[in-house]
Scaffold this motif. Structure first.
Motif, short mmCIF file in Angstrom:
data_model
loop_
_atom_site.label_atom_id
_atom_site.label_comp_id
_atom_site.label_asym_id
_atom_site.label_seq_id
_atom_site.Cartn_x
_atom_site.Cartn_y
_atom_site.Cartn_z
N GLY A 137 0.83 -1.19 0.00
CA GLY A 137 0.00 0.00 0.00
C GLY A 137 0.86 1.24 0.00
N VAL A 138 0.23 2.34 0.31
CA VAL A 138 0.94 3.62 0.37
C VAL A 138 0.61 4.26 1.72
CG1 VAL A 138 1.04 5.94 -0.62
CG2 VAL A 138 0.91 3.95 -2.13
N LEU A 139 1.65 4.66 2.44
CA LEU A 139 1.46 5.27 3.75
C LEU A 139 1.77 6.76 3.66
CD1 LEU A 139 0.97 4.79 6.86
CD2 LEU A 139 3.47 4.70 7.05
N LYS A 140 0.79 7.55 4.06
CA LYS A 140 1.01 9.00 4.08
C LYS A 140 1.19 9.43 5.54
CE LYS A 140 -0.73 13.20 2.10
NZ LYS A 140 -1.53 13.79 1.05
N ILE A 141 2.25 10.16 5.80
CA ILE A 141 2.51 10.69 7.14
C ILE A 141 2.49 12.20 7.03
CG2 ILE A 141 4.15 10.84 9.07
CD1 ILE A 141 5.32 8.18 8.21
N LEU A 142 1.66 12.82 7.84
CA LEU A 142 1.53 14.28 7.76
C LEU A 142 1.79 14.86 9.15
CD1 LEU A 142 -1.34 15.41 5.56
CD2 LEU A 142 -1.00 16.65 7.65
N VAL A 143 2.59 15.91 9.21
CA VAL A 143 2.88 16.58 10.48
C VAL A 143 2.59 18.07 10.30
CG1 VAL A 143 4.70 17.20 12.13
CG2 VAL A 143 4.68 14.90 11.13
N MET A 161 0.58 18.22 15.16
CA MET A 161 -0.38 17.14 14.95
C MET A 161 0.24 16.11 14.00
SD MET A 161 -4.05 16.94 13.06
CE MET A 161 -3.34 17.23 11.49
N ARG A 162 0.02 14.84 14.28
CA ARG A 162 0.51 13.77 13.40
C ARG A 162 -0.68 13.03 12.81
NH1 ARG A 162 2.11 13.04 18.33
NH2 ARG A 162 1.10 11.03 18.56
N LEU A 163 -0.60 12.77 11.53
CA LEU A 163 -1.68 12.02 10.87
C LEU A 163 -1.05 10.91 10.02
CD1 LEU A 163 -4.72 13.59 9.10
CD2 LEU A 163 -3.33 11.93 7.88
N MET A 164 -1.59 9.72 10.11
CA MET A 164 -1.11 8.59 9.29
C MET A 164 -2.28 8.00 8.54
SD MET A 164 1.99 7.03 10.65
CE MET A 164 3.10 8.02 11.64
N GLU A 165 -2.07 7.73 7.28
CA GLU A 165 -3.13 7.10 6.50
C GLU A 165 -2.56 6.07 5.54
OE1 GLU A 165 -4.89 9.42 3.39
OE2 GLU A 165 -6.79 8.34 3.52
N LEU A 166 -3.05 4.84 5.68
CA LEU A 166 -2.65 3.80 4.73
C LEU A 166 -3.71 3.72 3.65
CD1 LEU A 166 -0.58 1.42 4.22
CD2 LEU A 166 -2.39 -0.05 5.12
N SER A 167 -3.30 3.69 2.40
CA SER A 167 -4.27 3.51 1.32
C SER A 167 -3.73 2.49 0.34
CB SER A 167 -4.56 4.85 0.64
OG SER A 167 -3.36 5.42 0.20
N PRO A 168 -4.59 1.94 -0.53
CA PRO A 168 -4.08 1.00 -1.53
C PRO A 168 -3.15 1.75 -2.48
CG PRO A 168 -6.51 1.12 -1.57
CD PRO A 168 -6.03 2.20 -0.66
#
Ligand SMILES: Cc1ncc(COP(=O)(O)O)c(C=O)c1O
Length: 271
Positions: free
Chosen positions: A76-82, A100-107
């Motif tokens: 998948g693809v992992l997006k890490i946002l700070v 703030m930390r945000l993580m999102e896994l997507s296909p």
């Protein structure tokens, strides 16, 4: 979605990332359940934080959150946002930011596999990148130039658009870095005024140097692209895409030096 380590799908309405693009992000490939090129992504994120004056997040903490967000997924693809988080008055940043930390896994993006082997069709974008050395290289959240450039075409067979800066230098694709191949070696645009210093770009340059393939990082103009033997594009999710057509002109997609493709594979990245 994980926000500050908690499963949530709402971003705080006062977050400065939302209001001002006051933050950074990384997009990582996940292979065999693990994020690829982790160290390179963390290094760019830390450099971005330092330049923007955002406290650098604890890498071990991010790694634990990434593992949790990936869960049992193999790919998948992992997006890490700070972001700088909430607060401050208007643009003035808060004295003690709480990022703030945000993580999102997507296909994965699902691009045709032939793009990697047979190459991609590419166009020139009209939208320009503005020059600002203070923001060059880092992956900050202000991506309006890329959004407007990507809105210039809808043909699904065009994989990428190339962007020049306001000083007529070729810089990169909307989501990729660019390499030109000629009889001397490989050349990639200088990114001291704008552009994102890609993790895959760095890996490719390092691998080329190890293989004795001459590499230059220098200003490139459009006429050089028109005369080039070949071009290829890189990013952390696609790996390497050879270019087979630029604005209708055929290019040789077999110009990517084999050792570079092998090196990308060997370093834990299976595009
Ligand atoms: C504008 C831009 N340039 C270059 C890149 C390539 O960076 P990386 O190799 O770290 O994926 C990206 C990645 O998304 C990008 O958005």
């Amino acid at each position: 979605l994980l926000i500050d380590g908690e499963p949530r799908d709402r971003v705080p309405g006062r977050d400065r990332g939302l209001h001002y693009g006051d933050g950074l992000f990384e997009t990582l490939a996940v292979e065999d359940g693990r994020p690829c090129l982790w160290g390179r992504h963390m290094a760019r994120l830390a450099e971005g934080c330092r330049r923007l004056g955002i406290p650098v997040p604890d890498t071990a903490g991010l790694a634990a959150e990434a593992e949790r967000e990936i869960g049992g997924a193999a790919r998948g693809v992992l997006k890490i946002l700070v972001t700088r988080g909430r607060g401050g008055r208007g643009y003035a940043p808060p004295r003690e930011p709480r990022p703030m930390r945000l993580m999102e896994l997507s296909p994965g993006p699902g691009h045709p596999p032939s793009w990697r082997t047979r190459g991609v069709r590419v166009r020139r974008c009209g939208m320009r990148l503005s020059r600002n050395p203070a923001l060059a290289g880092i992956k900050h959240l202000n991506r309006l130039e890329q959004v407007l450039a990507r809105a210039e075409w809808t043909d699904p067979d065009i994989a990428e658009g190339l962007m020049l800066d306001t000083g007529d230098q070729v810089i990169e694709g909307t989501m990729t870095n660019l390499f030109l191949v000629d009889g001397e070696g490989i050349h990639t645009p200088d990114l001291s005024r704008c552009g994102v210093a890609g993790t895959m770009r760095a890996l490719v340059m390092e691998a080329a140097r190890e293989q004795g393939i001459p590499v230059s990082e220098r200003p490139l103009c459009w006429s050089e692209l028109e005369r080039a033997r070949g071009l290829f594009l890189t990013n952390a999710v696609i790996g390497i895409w050879p270019v087979r057509e630029l604005d209708g002109r055929a290019l040789d997609p077999q110009v990517v030096p084999g050792p570079l493709i092998d090196a990308v594979r060997e370093r834990g990245f299976i595009p």
